[in-house]
Design a protein around this motif. Structure first.
Motif, mmCIF file in Angstrom:
data_model
loop_
_atom_site.group_PDB
_atom_site.id
_atom_site.type_symbol
_atom_site.label_atom_id
_atom_site.label_comp_id
_atom_site.label_asym_id
_atom_site.label_seq_id
_atom_site.Cartn_x
_atom_site.Cartn_y
_atom_site.Cartn_z
ATOM 1 N N PHE A 38 -8.281 -10.624 -4.402
ATOM 2 C CA PHE A 38 -7.585 -9.661 -3.547
ATOM 3 C C PHE A 38 -7.117 -10.322 -2.251
ATOM 4 N N GLN A 39 -7.984 -11.133 -1.653
ATOM 5 C CA GLN A 39 -7.618 -11.803 -0.404
ATOM 6 C C GLN A 39 -6.442 -12.743 -0.613
ATOM 7 N N GLU A 40 -6.406 -13.384 -1.744
ATOM 8 C CA GLU A 40 -5.291 -14.263 -2.090
ATOM 9 C C GLU A 40 -3.977 -13.475 -2.103
ATOM 10 N N PHE A 41 -4.021 -12.258 -2.669
ATOM 11 C CA PHE A 41 -2.835 -11.404 -2.708
ATOM 12 C C PHE A 41 -2.418 -10.985 -1.297
ATOM 13 N N ILE A 42 -3.396 -10.613 -0.477
ATOM 14 C CA ILE A 42 -3.086 -10.210 0.899
ATOM 15 C C ILE A 42 -2.415 -11.345 1.657
ATOM 16 N N ASP A 43 -2.975 -12.556 1.535
ATOM 17 C CA ASP A 43 -2.426 -13.712 2.257
ATOM 18 C C ASP A 43 -0.979 -13.982 1.848
ATOM 19 N N SER A 44 -0.640 -13.686 0.606
ATOM 20 C CA SER A 44 0.716 -13.954 0.114
ATOM 21 C C SER A 44 1.697 -12.838 0.464
ATOM 22 N N ASN A 45 1.167 -11.658 0.831
ATOM 23 C CA ASN A 45 2.043 -10.505 1.063
ATOM 24 C C ASN A 45 1.787 -9.818 2.401
ATOM 25 N N ILE A 46 1.179 -10.534 3.312
ATOM 26 C CA ILE A 46 0.702 -9.915 4.545
ATOM 27 C C ILE A 46 1.810 -9.279 5.371
ATOM 28 N N ASP A 47 3.020 -9.808 5.287
ATOM 29 C CA ASP A 47 4.123 -9.278 6.098
ATOM 30 C C ASP A 47 4.636 -7.937 5.585
ATOM 31 N N ASP A 48 4.222 -7.539 4.371
ATOM 32 C CA ASP A 48 4.734 -6.309 3.774
ATOM 33 C C ASP A 48 3.885 -5.089 4.102
ATOM 34 N N TYR A 49 2.800 -5.273 4.868
ATOM 35 C CA TYR A 49 1.880 -4.168 5.102
ATOM 36 C C TYR A 49 1.711 -3.856 6.581
ATOM 37 N N ASN A 50 1.410 -2.591 6.825
ATOM 38 C CA ASN A 50 1.176 -2.105 8.175
ATOM 39 C C ASN A 50 -0.322 -2.145 8.464
ATOM 40 N N PHE A 51 -0.719 -2.919 9.460
ATOM 41 C CA PHE A 51 -2.132 -3.032 9.807
ATOM 42 C C PHE A 51 -2.455 -2.315 11.113
ATOM 43 N N GLU A 196 -7.693 5.722 -4.799
ATOM 44 C CA GLU A 196 -6.634 4.973 -4.105
ATOM 45 C C GLU A 196 -6.046 3.855 -4.956
ATOM 46 N N LEU A 197 -6.494 3.722 -6.207
ATOM 47 C CA LEU A 197 -6.094 2.576 -7.025
ATOM 48 C C LEU A 197 -5.147 2.940 -8.160
ATOM 49 N N GLY A 198 -4.288 3.928 -7.939
ATOM 50 C CA GLY A 198 -3.313 4.314 -8.940
ATOM 51 C C GLY A 198 -2.114 3.387 -8.945
ATOM 52 N N TYR A 199 -1.605 3.066 -10.151
ATOM 53 C CA TYR A 199 -0.399 2.251 -10.268
ATOM 54 C C TYR A 199 0.821 3.085 -9.868
ATOM 55 N N ARG A 200 1.923 2.412 -9.706
ATOM 56 C CA ARG A 200 3.143 3.111 -9.282
ATOM 57 C C ARG A 200 3.581 4.158 -10.312
ATOM 58 N N SER A 201 3.232 3.943 -11.572
ATOM 59 C CA SER A 201 3.632 4.863 -12.635
ATOM 60 C C SER A 201 2.659 6.022 -12.820
ATOM 61 N N SER A 202 1.611 6.063 -12.022
ATOM 62 C CA SER A 202 0.556 7.059 -12.221
ATOM 63 C C SER A 202 1.059 8.478 -11.981
ATOM 64 N N GLU A 275 0.193 4.881 3.122
ATOM 65 C CA GLU A 275 1.469 5.008 2.416
ATOM 66 C C GLU A 275 1.578 4.059 1.216
ATOM 67 N N GLY A 276 0.637 3.185 1.039
ATOM 68 C CA GLY A 276 0.694 2.257 -0.095
ATOM 69 C C GLY A 276 -0.410 1.233 0.020
ATOM 70 N N HIS A 277 -1.523 1.470 -0.634
ATOM 71 C CA HIS A 277 -2.674 0.595 -0.472
ATOM 72 C C HIS A 277 -2.454 -0.763 -1.134
ATOM 73 N N MET A 278 -2.934 -1.774 -0.472
ATOM 74 C CA MET A 278 -2.720 -3.142 -0.921
ATOM 75 C C MET A 278 -3.348 -3.406 -2.276
ATOM 76 N N LEU A 279 -4.577 -2.960 -2.484
ATOM 77 C CA LEU A 279 -5.248 -3.234 -3.747
ATOM 78 C C LEU A 279 -4.519 -2.565 -4.912
ATOM 79 N N ALA A 280 -4.009 -1.356 -4.698
ATOM 80 C CA ALA A 280 -3.256 -0.673 -5.751
ATOM 81 C C ALA A 280 -2.006 -1.470 -6.128
ATOM 82 N N ASP A 281 -1.320 -2.028 -5.148
ATOM 83 C CA ASP A 281 -0.134 -2.842 -5.425
ATOM 84 C C ASP A 281 -0.509 -4.104 -6.199
#
Length: 374
Positions: A38-51, A196-202, A275-281
């Motif tokens: 998960f941390q690897e994903f955050i590091d690669s996409n950190i600019d796309d999220y509101n902290f 909070e872990l639903g896919y976009r198609s859920s 508005e869009g949890h990181m782990l779900a993405d």
């Protein structure tokens, strides 16, 4: 001595882990999200999220959770009388069972289940009534539920999203559930710890949107699972005051509150990403990669809409028990998966395996490549 294929007659947690270590297999058996992946994903996409976290010092964790639930589900709850923080989901579920049933009662339990509901129900003097989720989509058969209800039925335990199968209750499911318990004294435990872990198609929904059901429901949620932090297991229970009174009494009798400072940290993270949890993405991306990679494989992924565990059917590949299939994949492919039979009270084999899709990206791609060659 090296284990020979086919020697295992049962697969305990210890023997499974021993086999994975012996063959240096990629371990995809954990029932919790992988923090490193998960941390690897955050590091690669950190600019796309509101902290921009909610750090209102005038609100305690109970008030912050109440605010979060109101914003997410438009449901107002009393932070003083309708919320309890608990050290983990399993304990939160057990407390709800203990608050509701007594000797001679029966509890409807859906299989496969990951927490030891059999023991929890029997410790309280009640009898579990098992209803299997129906393959291949692992949905609830409400006709079977109706047949199982009788005068002793006092409680029903439902997980949505379901940890192993990734299935989420729909609006139609909740309407059926409401119809079934209308006019009865049946209480509900809704384990929504992965809400909070639903896919976009859920297309799933929550019990929070059904006021009548909420009056008879213990709604269990998790604070650490949605943010993939396993250092502190912190769950919460939301229930109307008449139910929460007994719940809190039993809780105070057997344990203390978890670290509320840590609970507040988790709520701050959740509130920042409402508005869009990181782990779900992250899960949505990995699930799509799995479907694409295994599209021509003998392993058939179950269609699901949430979660970090994915089910794989192998009926088209081999007519062998799931523990044998797990062993075969470890020894021959170097990939460790879970046999589904371990999550049924009678250990019945259904020829499905479960895999955790949150391992680091390179390991995930390598594991999929090995499975695709089957």
């Amino acid at each position: 001595m090296t284990q020979k294929v086919g020697e295992l007659t049962a697969l305990s947690d210890d023997s499974l882990q021993k086999l994975i270590r012996e063959y240096r297999a990629i371990d995809m058996t954990s029932l919790t999200p992988n923090e490193k992946g998960f941390q690897e994903f955050i590091d690669s996409n950190i600019d796309d999220y509101n902290f921009d976290m909610d750090r209102d010092e005038n609100m305690n964790p109970y008030q912050k959770l109440s605010k979060y639930i109101l914003k997410k589900y438009f449901r107002a709850i009393n932070p003083e009388t309708e919320i309890a923080f608990v050290s983990g989901v399993n304990l939160a579920v057990f407390l709800a069972i203990a608050s509701t049933v007594k000797d001679g009662d029966s509890v409807i339990v859906f299989e496969p289940f990951t927490s030891n509901l059999k023991t929890a129900v029997e410790l309280c003097g009640a009898r579990p009534v098992y209803i299997p989720l129906r393959a291949p989509d692992f949905r609830i058969d409400w006709c079977e539920v109706q047949r199982a209800i009788n005068a002793t039925t006092k409680l029903m335990v439902i997980s949505s999203p379901h940890l192993l199968t990734g299935q989420t209750l729909t609006a139609e499911d909740f309407e059926e559930l409401q119809r079934l318990i209308n006019g009865t004294k049946i209480k509900l435990i809704l384990n929504e710890s992965m809400a909070e872990l639903g896919y976009r198609s859920s297309e799933g929904t929550s019990v929070n949107f059904y006021p009548r059901l909420c009056q008879v429901t213990y709604r269990i949620g998790s604070l650490n699972i949605p943010v993939a932090l396993n250092d502190s297991e912190i769950a919460y229970c939301i229930a109307p005051e008449p139910l929460m009174g007994a719940y809190k009494n039993i809780h105070s009798a057997i344990t203390s509150n978890p670290n509320l400072n840590r609970a507040e940290d988790f709520i701050n993270i959740l509130s920042a990403e409402i508005e869009g949890h990181m782990l779900a993405d992250f899960l949505d991306e990995n699930y799509k990669l799995l479907l694409e990679t295994l599209k021509d494989s003998k392993l058939i992924p179950v269609k699901q809409s949430a979660g970090y565990m994915v089910m794989l059917g192998y009926k088209g590949y081999a007519d062998i028990r799931d523990v044998e299939m797990v062993e075969k994949l470890i020894v021959e492919k170097g990939v460790g998966l879970l046999p589904l039979s371990g999550f049924y009270h009678d250990r019945q084999c259904h020829r499905y395996l479960a895999m955790n899709i949150t391992v680091p990206r390179d390991e995930f791609k390598e594991a999929l490549s090995r499975l695709a060659s089957l």
